[in-house]
Write a protein that holds these residues in place. Structure first.
Motif, PDB file in Angstrom:
ATOM      1  N   MET A 136       6.053  -5.740  13.722  1.00 22.66           N
ATOM      2  CA  MET A 136       7.220  -5.283  12.972  1.00 22.66           C
ATOM      3  C   MET A 136       8.042  -6.498  12.552  1.00 22.66           C
ATOM      4  O   MET A 136       8.381  -7.343  13.375  1.00 22.66           O
ATOM      5  CB  MET A 136       8.070  -4.346  13.819  1.00 22.66           C
ATOM      6  CG  MET A 136       7.358  -3.095  14.302  1.00 22.66           C
ATOM      7  SD  MET A 136       7.103  -1.875  13.004  1.00 22.66           S
ATOM      8  CE  MET A 136       8.778  -1.371  12.687  1.00 22.66           C
ATOM      9  N   LEU A 146       6.437  -2.382   9.144  1.00 25.77           N
ATOM     10  CA  LEU A 146       5.208  -2.522   9.910  1.00 25.77           C
ATOM     11  C   LEU A 146       4.147  -3.114   8.998  1.00 25.77           C
ATOM     12  O   LEU A 146       3.813  -2.545   7.960  1.00 25.77           O
ATOM     13  CB  LEU A 146       4.751  -1.162  10.446  1.00 25.77           C
ATOM     14  CG  LEU A 146       3.392  -1.150  11.161  1.00 25.77           C
ATOM     15  CD1 LEU A 146       3.428  -2.041  12.386  1.00 25.77           C
ATOM     16  CD2 LEU A 146       2.988   0.279  11.542  1.00 25.77           C
ATOM     17  N   ARG A 148       0.258  -4.467   8.451  1.00 22.34           N
ATOM     18  CA  ARG A 148      -1.118  -4.333   8.939  1.00 22.34           C
ATOM     19  C   ARG A 148      -2.082  -4.458   7.772  1.00 22.34           C
ATOM     20  O   ARG A 148      -1.673  -4.510   6.611  1.00 22.34           O
ATOM     21  CB  ARG A 148      -1.316  -2.998   9.647  1.00 22.34           C
ATOM     22  CG  ARG A 148      -1.044  -1.781   8.785  1.00 22.34           C
ATOM     23  CD  ARG A 148      -1.224  -0.503   9.579  1.00 22.34           C
ATOM     24  NE  ARG A 148      -0.935   0.691   8.795  1.00 22.34           N
ATOM     25  CZ  ARG A 148      -1.795   1.299   7.999  1.00 22.34           C
ATOM     26  NH1 ARG A 148      -3.032   0.805   7.861  1.00 22.34           N
ATOM     27  NH2 ARG A 148      -1.478   2.388   7.328  1.00 22.34           N
TER      28      ARG A 148
END
Length: 417
Positions: A136, A146, A148
């Motif tokens: 985060m 977030l 990814r």
């Protein structure tokens, strides 16, 4: 109201006397363990076997360590995943929480001098490069993000589009229809934005081949660009390279009869406006017993397709016509006006109010908030007790609408005498 309340108390007291003076538990007052739930669904003899398995002696930690040491270890390099952080040139997906439990997803290609712009602030790419996925980070406005790596489904939904893409929910059904294996050769008509080509490329693997025809020049270039960008990002973030097994051909497939004579394919995907015009050209190249999946937006197009197959006496049998529908659900803890969860309200009410002799149910905005009573202490100590919290479970307001009709055609051979 008082009469009904008196009758309810009389019934509750009667039930309590029947069970040894204790009030009967209600559905929301107790939570069963996963093992107990499984045991209640099984027959008595099998439930007893499950209980014996649960009561079996545990393996000592020393023996577990020995077993783990003797077990074959699979390295991350063999698994194909690169355990490192984000690198320049890789794709990153940022998730931003919004109102009404909605999530906004932003896709970007990392570069040292670029900035990720979101409705909740800015985040320089240099702050992302070098970080591990799943962390985060905060934007310039203090909002958490977030970060990814995106999946292929998320990339297909967020990549640049020209024509409308074949949605992943339909693509997965098409792959199951055609029963594609690694090493197969698949013919695709209508490259579009490249969504179907990417999923077919992964399905056939490095030893397979995908032949994709497109009649429009702008769609052809966009499909090649999206495919190339995904392969480049994949090669940076993974040890194994994405297979380069898609041949994009800028040509009308209905005029490619000469090219089809030297090709034998295991399956065909037709994603075009008039697929009946391509069937006479492509069906000789399809192996006997192979599947031709047709992606059509309107049911009238499906009728025209089947009527043309019948009038032209093409060797195809229509096995099924389906429409893939999903239903999204929302499951959240119940809340009241001050946006506090019901568990917090329960604790506060238990502190301020004296214990009562029964469970009392309060309805606030159609949401139940339960006040615990003194009978929690009267339950047996060996029973497993969990903190119960009311939840709201309902279908989501935003649902995926109709996308296409999927028609499965199977090629058959001539009748044997």
């Amino acid at each position: 109201m008082r009469v009904w309340r008196g009758l309810w108390r009389a019934v509750s007291s009667g039930d309590g006397a029947a069970h040894g003076g204790r009030p009967r538990r209600r559905a929301w007052e107790t939570s069963l363990s996963p093992l107990e739930r499984v045991r209640r669904l099984l027959p008595p003899e099998k439930a007893a076997a499950v209980g014996r398995c649960a009561a079996a002696p545990q393996v000592p930690p020393q023996e577990e360590e020995k077993e783990e040491a003797t077990a074959p270890q699979v390295s991350l390099e063999e698994a194909g995943a690169r355990p490192g952080p984000f690198r320049a040139g890789e794709l990153a997906l940022a998730e931003v929480r919004r109102k009404y439990n909605a999530t906004l997803k932003l896709l970007c290609r990392l570069a040292a001098g670029s900035v990720l712009a979101s409705p909740r602030g800015l985040l320089p790419h240099r702050d992302i490069i070098g970080r591990l996925p799943g962390q985060m980070l905060r934007t310039s406005a203090g909002a958490p993000l977030l970060l990814r790596r995106p999946s292929l489904e998320e990339y297909v939904l967020l990549m640049p589009r020209g024509p409308t893409i074949a949605y992943p929910k339909d693509i997965s059904a098409i792959l199951m229809m055609m029963d594609i294996h690694p090493g197969d050769t698949v013919l695709e008509t209508g490259s579009g934005s490249g969504a179907m080509s990417l999923f077919l490329s992964r399905a056939v693997g490095p030893k397979g081949r995908v032949i994709s025809y497109e009649i429009r020049d702008d769609h052809h270039n966009l499909a090649k660009k999206n495919y190339r960008h995904w392969r480049a990002a994949w090669d940076i973030g993974h040890m194994e390279e994405w297979p380069d097994n898609v041949d994009f051909i800028l040509k009308d497939v209905s005029t490619a009869a000469a090219d089809m004579k030297s090709v034998t394919v295991d399956a065909i995907v037709l994603d075009m406006l008039n697929p009946q015009s391509a069937l006479p050209v492509v069906h000789p190249s399809l192996k006997q017993g192979g599947v031709c999946a047709v992606y059509l937006a309107n049911i009238t197009q499906v009728i025209d397709l089947l009527d043309r197959i019948r009038t032209w006496k093409l060797p195809f049998l229509c096995e099924r016509i389906i429409e893939v529908t999903y239903r999204n659900w929302l499951v959240l803890p119940a809340k009241i006006k001050n946006c506090k969860s019901s568990q917090m309200v329960e604790t506060q009410e238990n502190i301020e109010e004296p214990p009562q002799n029964e469970y009392e149910e309060i309805h606030i905005q159609d949401q139940a908030v339960l006040k615990e009573s003194e009978y929690n202490e009267s339950f047996s100590d060996d029973a497993e007790t969990y903190c119960s919290m009311p939840y709201v479970a309902r279908p989501s307001y935003w649902q995926d609408g109709h996308s296409a009709f999927l028609t499965k055609l199977r090629k058959f051979g001539p009748l044997l005498s």
